[in-house]
Write an enzyme that holds these catalytic residues in place. Structure first.
Site, PDB file in Angstrom:
ATOM      1  N   ASN A  48     -14.845 -43.454 -31.087  1.00  0.00           N
ATOM      2  CA  ASN A  48     -15.398 -44.640 -31.738  1.00  0.00           C
ATOM      3  C   ASN A  48     -14.658 -45.915 -31.354  1.00  0.00           C
ATOM      4  O   ASN A  48     -14.802 -46.936 -32.016  1.00  0.00           O
ATOM      5  CB  ASN A  48     -15.373 -44.469 -33.262  1.00  0.00           C
ATOM      6  CG  ASN A  48     -16.361 -43.418 -33.730  1.00  0.00           C
ATOM      7  OD1 ASN A  48     -17.309 -43.084 -33.013  1.00  0.00           O
ATOM      8  ND2 ASN A  48     -16.144 -42.886 -34.909  1.00  0.00           N
ATOM      9  N   GLY A  82     -31.974 -38.536 -29.407  1.00  0.00           N
ATOM     10  CA  GLY A  82     -31.215 -37.582 -30.200  1.00  0.00           C
ATOM     11  C   GLY A  82     -31.980 -37.205 -31.452  1.00  0.00           C
ATOM     12  O   GLY A  82     -33.162 -37.508 -31.612  1.00  0.00           O
ATOM     13  N   ASP A 119     -13.540 -43.382 -40.023  1.00  0.00           N
ATOM     14  CA  ASP A 119     -13.862 -42.507 -38.888  1.00  0.00           C
ATOM     15  C   ASP A 119     -13.260 -43.054 -37.602  1.00  0.00           C
ATOM     16  O   ASP A 119     -13.912 -43.063 -36.552  1.00  0.00           O
ATOM     17  CB  ASP A 119     -15.372 -42.347 -38.743  1.00  0.00           C
ATOM     18  CG  ASP A 119     -15.751 -41.138 -37.884  1.00  0.00           C
ATOM     19  OD1 ASP A 119     -14.915 -40.220 -37.761  1.00  0.00           O
ATOM     20  OD2 ASP A 119     -16.865 -41.117 -37.337  1.00  0.00           O
ATOM     21  N   ASP A 138     -18.872 -48.047 -34.471  1.00  0.00           N
ATOM     22  CA  ASP A 138     -19.388 -46.985 -35.343  1.00  0.00           C
ATOM     23  C   ASP A 138     -18.847 -47.116 -36.768  1.00  0.00           C
ATOM     24  O   ASP A 138     -17.945 -46.389 -37.187  1.00  0.00           O
ATOM     25  CB  ASP A 138     -19.057 -45.606 -34.775  1.00  0.00           C
ATOM     26  CG  ASP A 138     -19.965 -44.525 -35.365  1.00  0.00           C
ATOM     27  OD1 ASP A 138     -20.585 -44.797 -36.410  1.00  0.00           O
ATOM     28  OD2 ASP A 138     -20.039 -43.427 -34.795  1.00  0.00           O
ATOM     29  N   THR A 143     -13.813 -37.000 -39.098  1.00  0.00           N
ATOM     30  CA  THR A 143     -13.642 -35.953 -38.097  1.00  0.00           C
ATOM     31  C   THR A 143     -12.411 -35.133 -38.452  1.00  0.00           C
ATOM     32  O   THR A 143     -11.355 -35.710 -38.728  1.00  0.00           O
ATOM     33  CB  THR A 143     -13.479 -36.582 -36.695  1.00  0.00           C
ATOM     34  OG1 THR A 143     -14.610 -37.427 -36.436  1.00  0.00           O
ATOM     35  CG2 THR A 143     -13.396 -35.508 -35.628  1.00  0.00           C
ATOM     36  N   LYS A 174     -11.326 -42.849 -34.335  1.00  0.00           N
ATOM     37  CA  LYS A 174     -10.996 -41.819 -33.353  1.00  0.00           C
ATOM     38  C   LYS A 174     -11.317 -42.381 -31.975  1.00  0.00           C
ATOM     39  O   LYS A 174     -12.040 -43.394 -31.853  1.00  0.00           O
ATOM     40  CB  LYS A 174     -11.797 -40.539 -33.619  1.00  0.00           C
ATOM     41  CG  LYS A 174     -13.304 -40.727 -33.659  1.00  0.00           C
ATOM     42  CD  LYS A 174     -14.012 -39.433 -33.998  1.00  0.00           C
ATOM     43  CE  LYS A 174     -15.523 -39.629 -34.066  1.00  0.00           C
ATOM     44  NZ  LYS A 174     -16.231 -38.363 -34.381  1.00  0.00           N
ATOM     45  N   SER A 186     -31.341 -38.155 -34.756  1.00  0.00           N
ATOM     46  CA  SER A 186     -31.606 -39.277 -35.653  1.00  0.00           C
ATOM     47  C   SER A 186     -31.292 -40.626 -35.020  1.00  0.00           C
ATOM     48  O   SER A 186     -31.818 -41.632 -35.453  1.00  0.00           O
ATOM     49  CB  SER A 186     -30.784 -39.130 -36.944  1.00  0.00           C
ATOM     50  OG  SER A 186     -29.400 -39.103 -36.629  1.00  0.00           O
ATOM     51  N   SER A 187     -30.441 -40.665 -34.009  1.00  0.00           N
ATOM     52  CA  SER A 187     -30.105 -41.937 -33.370  1.00  0.00           C
ATOM     53  C   SER A 187     -29.678 -41.686 -31.933  1.00  0.00           C
ATOM     54  O   SER A 187     -29.332 -40.565 -31.558  1.00  0.00           O
ATOM     55  CB  SER A 187     -28.981 -42.653 -34.126  1.00  0.00           C
ATOM     56  OG  SER A 187     -27.776 -41.931 -34.016  1.00  0.00           O
TER      57      SER A 187
END
Length: 384
Positions: free
Chosen positions: A152, A27, A147, A165, A184, A149, A29-30
């Site tokens: 995650n 990806g 975060d 996460d 989000t 959701k 960055s990760s």
């Protein structure tokens, strides 16, 4: 400090330290990939974070590195809880940071929900109890996730919840308040939006996680998020006002205790919102214990006879269900629960590819079976 050996590379695997890594696509960055521990052969999931600065500037790479170090420290603080992802190992090279986690083969709760469309109250009770217990644990450490959701929340082989996460997570002091706008959109609490929109508004604390739990529970039972609109500003306005409904027929079969718990979580004022400990004491998670009864043989035998007759009749009606009137099917097929499940399942099989990870907009659009007012006005205008 480990000695890093990244010298051998095949078509699919490279090895570094004590692990083989499945290194397919990367990806920005990760990326998360499967890895195998060389000594034990045990499988893990590895999050590979790019800190080289090749795909971004040096400042962003340093910021990513600091955020990753903070995430590692928070994960170590949460180590040992059954419903929080376990950090097995972590190490760093000049270009990457590797976070090795336990492997959850059932994937994300979001993907599971996409397969089954909606969850029963029993399954929702199990998932939400584990989720809120995990939230209570991290709040006891003065950690706010920020975060939460379905994307995650991971599921292990037994469909147990694993909160993951912690990239936005942070540790709060006793009087600290946060002002950053992160998370989000569909799961943001009203106070997070308020502090970013208005001046002289106090910051937010750990209550934002409980708002997200309310949104998740609503989505599990209904199949669609409580706050959704094609125009994002309108959706944010709905969040600020806690403008949601328990519409028919989706919520007709849901118990009042479940609705009450959601209503007490989706409260605009964070001081009036349930904490994790209070939420776990909700009647939705409790079953009343009946006092022991005396044994009466004749009454028990009579009850058994009635039960046998009942189950015999129940079996008869199961294999010979009463017919559904044709008029009902013509006028309101979505109002019949069996037809509703069939329609939703067929819809997801046909248009499930529209639902991308993290995109609750498209998911909610599949459930919009009533013509909206602005469409009616548009049709009237066109006809005129």
């Amino acid at each position: 400090m480990k000695q890093f050996l990244a010298v051998r590379k095949s078509s699919e695997l490279i090895w570094c330290g004590n692990f083989y890594f499945d290194f397919h696509d990367r990806g920005i960055s990760s990326i998360v990939r499967r890895c195998i521990e060389k000594e034990t052969g045990q499988e893990f999931a590895v999050k590979i974070i790019d800190i080289s600065g090749e795909k971004s500037d040096i400042y962003e790479a340093d910021l990513t590195k600091r955020d990753t170090v903070r995430e590692i420290n928070i994960l170590k603080m949460c180590n040992g809880h059954d419903n929080i992802i376990e950090l097995h190992d972590s190490f760093e090279t000049p270009t990457f940071i590797f976070l090795v986690f336990e492997l959850c083969k059932q994937g994300e709760l979001f993907d599971y929900l996409t397969q089954v469309v909606t969850l029963s109250e029993k399954r929702t009770r199990i998932i939400m109890k584990q989720l809120i217990e995990a939230v209570e644990f991290i709040h006891s450490k003065n950690i706010v996730h920020r975060d939460l959701k379905p994307e995650n929340i991971l599921l292990d082989d037994n469909l147990n919840v694993k909160v993951s996460d912690f990239g936005f997570a942070t540790v709060l002091g006793e009087d600290d308040e946060l002002t950053e706008l992160c998370g989000t959109p569909g799961y943001l609490a009203p106070e997070v939006l308020a502090v970013s929109m208005y001046d002289n508004v106090p910051g937010y604390r750990m209550e934002v996680d409980m708002w997200a739990c309310g949104v998740i529970m609503y989505t599990l039972l209904c199949g669609a998020p409580p706050f959704w609109h094609r125009k994002q500003m309108q959706m944010l306005r709905m969040i600020m006002q806690a403008n949601y409904t328990f519409g028919s027929p989706e919520w007709d079969d849901v118990s009042q205790t479940a609705k009450d718990l959601i209503s007490n979580l989706l409260v605009v004022n964070p001081k009036e919102r349930l904490s994790a400990k209070q939420a776990l004491e909700s009647p939705f998670f409790k079953r009343e214990l009946k006092p022991p009864k005396q044994f009466f043989p004749r009454r028990t035998f009579r009850a058994l006879v009635i039960c046998v007759r009942f189950f015999h009749r129940l079996k008869f009606f199961y294999y010979n269900p009463p017919p559904i009137p044709v008029e009902t099917i013509k006028t309101n097929p979505y109002g019949v629960k069996n037809f509703r499940k069939l329609i939703d399942s067929c819809t997801f099989k046909m248009y499930g590819h529209w639902v991308k990870k993290g995109d609750n907009q498209n998911r909610a659009a599949l459930f919009e079976h009533v013509q909206r007012e602005d469409w009616r006005n548009q049709v009237s205008f066109d006809n005129s």
